[in-house]
Scaffold this motif. Sequence first.
Motif, PDB file in Angstrom:
ATOM      1  N   VAL A 158       0.845  -1.195   0.000  1.00  0.00           N
ATOM      2  CA  VAL A 158       0.000   0.000   0.000  1.00  0.00           C
ATOM      3  C   VAL A 158       0.878   1.241   0.000  1.00  0.00           C
ATOM      4  O   VAL A 158       1.823   1.360   0.791  1.00  0.00           O
ATOM      5  N   LEU A 159       0.572   2.166  -0.881  1.00  0.00           N
ATOM      6  CA  LEU A 159       1.308   3.424  -1.010  1.00  0.00           C
ATOM      7  C   LEU A 159       0.316   4.570  -0.953  1.00  0.00           C
ATOM      8  O   LEU A 159      -0.650   4.599  -1.724  1.00  0.00           O
ATOM      9  N   SER A 160       0.542   5.517  -0.032  1.00  0.00           N
ATOM     10  CA  SER A 160      -0.310   6.701   0.078  1.00  0.00           C
ATOM     11  C   SER A 160       0.563   7.947   0.096  1.00  0.00           C
ATOM     12  O   SER A 160       1.616   7.966   0.753  1.00  0.00           O
ATOM     13  N   PHE A 161       0.132   8.985  -0.607  1.00  0.00           N
ATOM     14  CA  PHE A 161       0.906  10.226  -0.644  1.00  0.00           C
ATOM     15  C   PHE A 161       0.005  11.354  -1.121  1.00  0.00           C
ATOM     16  O   PHE A 161      -1.117  11.127  -1.582  1.00  0.00           O
ATOM     17  N   GLU A 162       0.494  12.578  -1.009  1.00  0.00           N
ATOM     18  CA  GLU A 162      -0.264  13.724  -1.498  1.00  0.00           C
ATOM     19  C   GLU A 162       0.678  14.791  -2.014  1.00  0.00           C
ATOM     20  O   GLU A 162       1.858  14.858  -1.619  1.00  0.00           O
ATOM     21  N   ASP A 163       0.170  15.616  -2.929  1.00  0.00           N
ATOM     22  CA  ASP A 163       0.864  16.799  -3.434  1.00  0.00           C
ATOM     23  C   ASP A 163      -0.067  17.992  -3.254  1.00  0.00           C
ATOM     24  O   ASP A 163      -1.297  17.832  -3.229  1.00  0.00           O
ATOM     25  N   SER A 164       0.517  19.172  -3.121  1.00  0.00           N
ATOM     26  CA  SER A 164      -0.310  20.363  -2.915  1.00  0.00           C
ATOM     27  C   SER A 164       0.287  21.558  -3.634  1.00  0.00           C
ATOM     28  O   SER A 164       1.486  21.603  -3.928  1.00  0.00           O
ATOM     29  N   VAL A 165      -0.564  22.547  -3.911  1.00  0.00           N
ATOM     30  CA  VAL A 165      -0.171  23.785  -4.562  1.00  0.00           C
ATOM     31  C   VAL A 165      -0.946  24.916  -3.889  1.00  0.00           C
ATOM     32  O   VAL A 165      -2.127  24.755  -3.560  1.00  0.00           O
ATOM     33  N   ARG A 166      -0.290  26.048  -3.684  1.00  0.00           N
ATOM     34  CA  ARG A 166      -0.968  27.241  -3.174  1.00  0.00           C
ATOM     35  C   ARG A 166      -1.516  28.057  -4.324  1.00  0.00           C
ATOM     36  O   ARG A 166      -0.883  28.195  -5.374  1.00  0.00           O
ATOM     37  N   VAL A 167      -2.720  28.595  -4.131  1.00  0.00           N
ATOM     38  CA  VAL A 167      -3.402  29.342  -5.176  1.00  0.00           C
ATOM     39  C   VAL A 167      -3.825  30.696  -4.618  1.00  0.00           C
ATOM     40  O   VAL A 167      -4.467  30.765  -3.560  1.00  0.00           O
ATOM     41  N   GLY A 259      -5.344  32.649   1.112  1.00  0.00           N
ATOM     42  CA  GLY A 259      -5.463  32.042  -0.210  1.00  0.00           C
ATOM     43  C   GLY A 259      -6.102  30.673  -0.136  1.00  0.00           C
ATOM     44  O   GLY A 259      -6.958  30.414   0.716  1.00  0.00           O
ATOM     45  N   VAL A 260      -5.654  29.796  -1.001  1.00  0.00           N
ATOM     46  CA  VAL A 260      -6.228  28.460  -1.118  1.00  0.00           C
ATOM     47  C   VAL A 260      -5.104  27.441  -1.257  1.00  0.00           C
ATOM     48  O   VAL A 260      -4.125  27.682  -1.973  1.00  0.00           O
ATOM     49  N   THR A 261      -5.236  26.332  -0.552  1.00  0.00           N
ATOM     50  CA  THR A 261      -4.382  25.175  -0.794  1.00  0.00           C
ATOM     51  C   THR A 261      -5.223  24.119  -1.485  1.00  0.00           C
ATOM     52  O   THR A 261      -6.311  23.792  -1.030  1.00  0.00           O
ATOM     53  N   VAL A 262      -4.716  23.610  -2.595  1.00  0.00           N
ATOM     54  CA  VAL A 262      -5.415  22.536  -3.303  1.00  0.00           C
ATOM     55  C   VAL A 262      -4.515  21.300  -3.262  1.00  0.00           C
ATOM     56  O   VAL A 262      -3.316  21.371  -3.519  1.00  0.00           O
ATOM     57  N   LEU A 263      -5.113  20.174  -2.867  1.00  0.00           N
ATOM     58  CA  LEU A 263      -4.356  18.950  -2.636  1.00  0.00           C
ATOM     59  C   LEU A 263      -4.851  17.829  -3.548  1.00  0.00           C
ATOM     60  O   LEU A 263      -6.049  17.730  -3.830  1.00  0.00           O
ATOM     61  N   ALA A 264      -3.913  16.983  -3.941  1.00  0.00           N
ATOM     62  CA  ALA A 264      -4.221  15.734  -4.644  1.00  0.00           C
ATOM     63  C   ALA A 264      -3.687  14.592  -3.798  1.00  0.00           C
ATOM     64  O   ALA A 264      -2.484  14.512  -3.547  1.00  0.00           O
ATOM     65  N   GLN A 265      -4.580  13.732  -3.319  1.00  0.00           N
ATOM     66  CA  GLN A 265      -4.197  12.604  -2.467  1.00  0.00           C
ATOM     67  C   GLN A 265      -4.425  11.301  -3.226  1.00  0.00           C
ATOM     68  O   GLN A 265      -5.416  11.151  -3.950  1.00  0.00           O
ATOM     69  N   HIS A 266      -3.502  10.360  -3.043  1.00  0.00           N
ATOM     70  CA  HIS A 266      -3.577   9.064  -3.713  1.00  0.00           C
ATOM     71  C   HIS A 266      -3.333   7.949  -2.706  1.00  0.00           C
ATOM     72  O   HIS A 266      -2.474   8.083  -1.822  1.00  0.00           O
ATOM     73  N   SER A 267      -4.066   6.844  -2.852  1.00  0.00           N
ATOM     74  CA  SER A 267      -3.763   5.597  -2.153  1.00  0.00           C
ATOM     75  C   SER A 267      -3.824   4.479  -3.184  1.00  0.00           C
ATOM     76  O   SER A 267      -4.771   4.408  -3.981  1.00  0.00           O
TER      77      SER A 267
END
Length: 318
Positions: A158-167, A259-267
């Motif tokens: 199992v692999l879980s991680f996330e990436d984020s960007v400030r907007v 501002g806004v943080t937008v995240l992409a999470q994956h498992s």
Amino acid sequence: MSDEHIHRTRHCVDVDARPGVVYGLIADAVRWPLFFPPNVHVERLEFDGRAERLRMWARANGEVRSWISQRTQDPQERRITFRQTRPQAPVETMDGTWTVEERPGGTSRLTLLHTFTVAGDRPDDAAWVERACDTNSRAELGNIKRLAERWTRLDELVLSFEDSVRVNGPAELVYDFLYRVSDWPELLPHVSRLDLAEDTPGVQVMTMDTVTGDGSAHTTESVRVCFPHAGRIVYKQTATPALMEAHTGEWSVVPDATGVTVLAQHSVVLREEAIEAALGPGAGLGSARRYIREALGRNSTATLHLAKAHAESAIRVL
């Protein structure tokens, strides 16, 4: 209600794993979309350590269905009872029990019982529900067996991680970009084709062709459940590339004072037997974990940056 209107199903599987391991998999319903093929998403609405209320989305006979269930956990007896408090037609009532029994040698027997009725006891509706129960129960029990018997290695698989960007832009515009997935082939370089159906508002079923960094193409099928007021879109890939047994994820738009943080999470659950065929002789789990992290992270980060550009350019135009 007379007995002839009550329909019952029973499914069992023997598992070469300790009962506590098997029970733990069925108790953690929030992770079912990653571990159980039919389940798309589970929201835990209430939980006091024993009783819980769940909103569930799952595929049934090719359709995406949703309902609310009340469950009661009994870890001492290794038993979980459930009842749908808000079923979706044609189901009128649905309840059941998960039971884990210890078998000789420390193995387990898992039994899943369903009892249901349909409005008017229409034979076609009853047959539809029974077929869905049978197909989904077999898939769930089969995957529980497969996961429980690899329990000591599950952390590697199992692999879980996330990436984020400030907007620096409105959360609504970011969410709009992520929601309007039908526009992605024109906007995202790694998406070459996308077919979308949204028969139920907020539930999107899509087929997408993507291109990875090495030039290889993949076709995936996904179900997305959208929560516009919460700024969330969760999804489950129902057809995955060769290296993944399962893939779930979430897009989250989180505003704050600056501002806004937008995240992409994956498992992801890796498909170990496909690694060498996909990555070459001698490749192992470490190589697969790095490859998946880089490939999914690159594509989702590209999407995040385009969502950022969409929101910030709109502000500049205004």
